[in-house]
Scaffold this active site. Structure first.
Site, PDB file in Angstrom:
ATOM      1  N   GLY A  69       0.791  -1.216   0.000  1.00  0.00           N
ATOM      2  CA  GLY A  69       0.000   0.000   0.000  1.00  0.00           C
ATOM      3  C   GLY A  69       0.827   1.271   0.000  1.00  0.00           C
ATOM      4  N   THR A  70       1.913   1.291   0.761  1.00  0.00           N
ATOM      5  CA  THR A  70       2.736   2.497   0.827  1.00  0.00           C
ATOM      6  C   THR A  70       3.346   2.822  -0.529  1.00  0.00           C
ATOM      7  OG1 THR A  70       3.229   2.253   3.179  1.00  0.00           O
ATOM      8  CG2 THR A  70       4.803   3.503   1.866  1.00  0.00           C
ATOM      9  N   ASN A 149      -8.339   3.257   8.596  1.00  0.00           N
ATOM     10  CA  ASN A 149      -7.645   2.150   9.231  1.00  0.00           C
ATOM     11  C   ASN A 149      -7.778   2.135  10.745  1.00  0.00           C
ATOM     12  OD1 ASN A 149      -5.939   4.548   8.638  1.00  0.00           O
ATOM     13  ND2 ASN A 149      -4.456   3.504   9.948  1.00  0.00           N
ATOM     14  N   GLN A 177      -7.732  -0.746   3.427  1.00  0.00           N
ATOM     15  CA  GLN A 177      -8.569  -1.330   4.470  1.00  0.00           C
ATOM     16  C   GLN A 177      -9.926  -1.819   3.957  1.00  0.00           C
ATOM     17  OE1 GLN A 177      -7.763  -2.082   7.546  1.00  0.00           O
ATOM     18  NE2 GLN A 177      -5.751  -1.103   7.571  1.00  0.00           N
ATOM     19  N   SER A 197      -3.078  -3.593  -0.574  1.00  0.00           N
ATOM     20  CA  SER A 197      -1.966  -4.339   0.017  1.00  0.00           C
ATOM     21  C   SER A 197      -2.461  -5.715   0.435  1.00  0.00           C
ATOM     22  CB  SER A 197      -1.428  -3.585   1.240  1.00  0.00           C
ATOM     23  OG  SER A 197      -0.245  -4.190   1.720  1.00  0.00           O
ATOM     24  N   HIS A 199      -1.509  -8.070   2.516  1.00  0.00           N
ATOM     25  CA  HIS A 199      -1.530  -8.594   3.883  1.00  0.00           C
ATOM     26  C   HIS A 199      -2.726  -8.092   4.697  1.00  0.00           C
ATOM     27  CE1 HIS A 199       0.106  -5.161   6.410  1.00  0.00           C
ATOM     28  NE2 HIS A 199       0.395  -4.722   5.195  1.00  0.00           N
ATOM     29  N   THR A 234      12.527  -7.163 -10.674  1.00  0.00           N
ATOM     30  CA  THR A 234      11.928  -8.466 -10.940  1.00  0.00           C
ATOM     31  C   THR A 234      10.689  -8.672 -10.064  1.00  0.00           C
ATOM     32  OG1 THR A 234      14.083  -9.392 -11.499  1.00  0.00           O
ATOM     33  CG2 THR A 234      12.337 -10.950 -10.938  1.00  0.00           C
ATOM     34  N   CYS A 319       1.831   1.583  11.741  1.00  0.00           N
ATOM     35  CA  CYS A 319       3.000   2.161  11.057  1.00  0.00           C
ATOM     36  C   CYS A 319       3.669   3.243  11.888  1.00  0.00           C
ATOM     37  CB  CYS A 319       2.582   2.697   9.694  1.00  0.00           C
ATOM     38  SG  CYS A 319       1.875   1.416   8.631  1.00  0.00           S
TER      39      CYS A 319
END
Length: 371
Positions: A69-70, A149, A177, A197, A199, A234, A319
């Protein structure tokens, strides 16, 4: 151990682990290589991109794989603004955004002379009218999150998208989120950039994607032609395959999971009905997050005592390098002097949680607060 910090990260699903393991064991070629090993890896990469595009109701060329996400937020904001700063240097965002949006915009302000209008919530809400009133002729980007979030509050994405149809500014949505929890089809919502993201929806860490309605943005990773020359390096094939598998599984059970989480939240609040508490939420809300405060109870101490009892929760965004900090989201919602900033905790659930988890949390809270 009970895990209730799913807004920070979610446990990986069995299907994601299985698909990743298969790739790690059977596919070691570089997707950019032209020999048979590379062609096989390239085929898996193309299929993953096609599958993800299908899930979002778009075309594969609009999907760019990132580290999460970042990076997606940075790519969309910096990439678009630097490409189009000859048209204007004004950005609109909100006071409740993730740091990866707020600090990225601040970077553009500090180093490239951009101006930013930060829309503040009124009565715990951000409205499309506020965005419309902030628009200027030189506005080139509007950036808002889909779901917060820390509180789980939903922003009026479709309404903002309709407002921006009448303005040339691009619309970036941080959907980290919300993805997997509510139906999201960026082209139907008027979204130009969308960040996600893996995760956050039971996929692996370190992988995400950016939806972009066109490739008309600058790249800031150079040295290779991967991702349509927009993201050198890659591709992390195993993680990409795991991410798509996790999202597909989540979307197949989306309605069922949403209903389950509504039930878990309701049952938890019933269990603590005898305690004095308040909720930090808006009228439009995801049931996955319960941001709650108990008068007179310091949130940092409450977090530690719950941890000692084997229950993991948080006080807000993960974060912040493991440090309990005052929430800029709650400050924007309630003011810098509000007692809520030092009393509120975030309980964030996933479909893997059970009613027994929430009952045990409720009982532990009653034992702690009743001391």
């Amino acid at each position: 151990m009970i895990y209730l910090d799913n807004a920070a990260t979610t446990p990986m699903s069995a299907v994601a682990i299985s698909e990743m393991t298969k790739v790690l064991q059977e596919t070691h070629g570089n997707p950019s290589s032209i020999h048979s090993h590379g062609r096989h890896a390239g085929k898996l990469l193309r299929e993953a991109r096609q599958d993800l595009a299908y899930l979002l109701g778009t075309k594969p060329q609009h999907i760019f794989f990132t580290s999460g996400g970042t990076e997606s937020n940075n790519t969309a904001i910096i990439g678009h603004c630097l490409r189009h700063m000859d048209r204007g240097r004004h950005i609109i965002t909100t006071a409740i955004e993730h740091h990866s949006v707020l600090e990225t915009i601040d970077y553009l302000v500090q180093h490239f002379g951009f101006e930013v209008t930060i829309v503040k919530p009124v009565n715990q809400e951000i409205t499309a009218q506020q965005i419309q009133e902030a628009l200027r002729d030189d506005t080139i980007l509007v950036s808002t999150m889909y779901a917060n979030n820390e509180t789980g509050s939903l922003l009026p994405i479709a309404e903002i998208g309709r407002v921006l149809k009448e303005h040339p500014a691009a619309y970036h949505v941080d959907a980290v989120q919300a993805i997997g929890k509510v139906p999201i089809h960026p082209e139907e919502l008027g979204i130009d950039f969308l960040s996600a993201s893996a995760h956050k929806f039971h996929g692996p860490k370190g992988i995400g994607f950016l939806y972009a309605s066109s490739a008309d943005f600058d790249s800031y990773l150079h040295g290779g032609d991967q991702e349509q020359k927009k993201r050198a390096g890659t591709e992390n094939l195993a993680a990409i395959v795991g991410m798509v598998a996790a999202l597909k599984e989540d979307l197949e059970q989306q309605a069922e999971h949403y209903q389950k989480l509504e039930g878990l939240k309701s049952a938890f609040l019933d269990e603590i009905a005898d305690l004095e508490y308040y909720l930090n939420e808006s009228q439009h809300q995801l049931p996955y997050v319960v941001n709650i405060g108990f008068p007179g109870q310091k949130n940092d101490l409450l977090l530690l005592r719950l941890d000692l009892e084997g229950i993991s929760i948080s006080t807000g965004s993960a974060c912040t390098a493991g440090v309990v900090q005052t929430s800029h989201v709650l400050e924007a919602l309630y003011g810098s002097n509000s007692h809520r900033l030092k009393e509120s905790i975030r309980i964030s659930m996933s479909s893997l949680n059970t009613e027994e988890d929430l009952k045990q949390l409720a009982q532990t809270l009653k034992n702690i607060i009743g001391d």
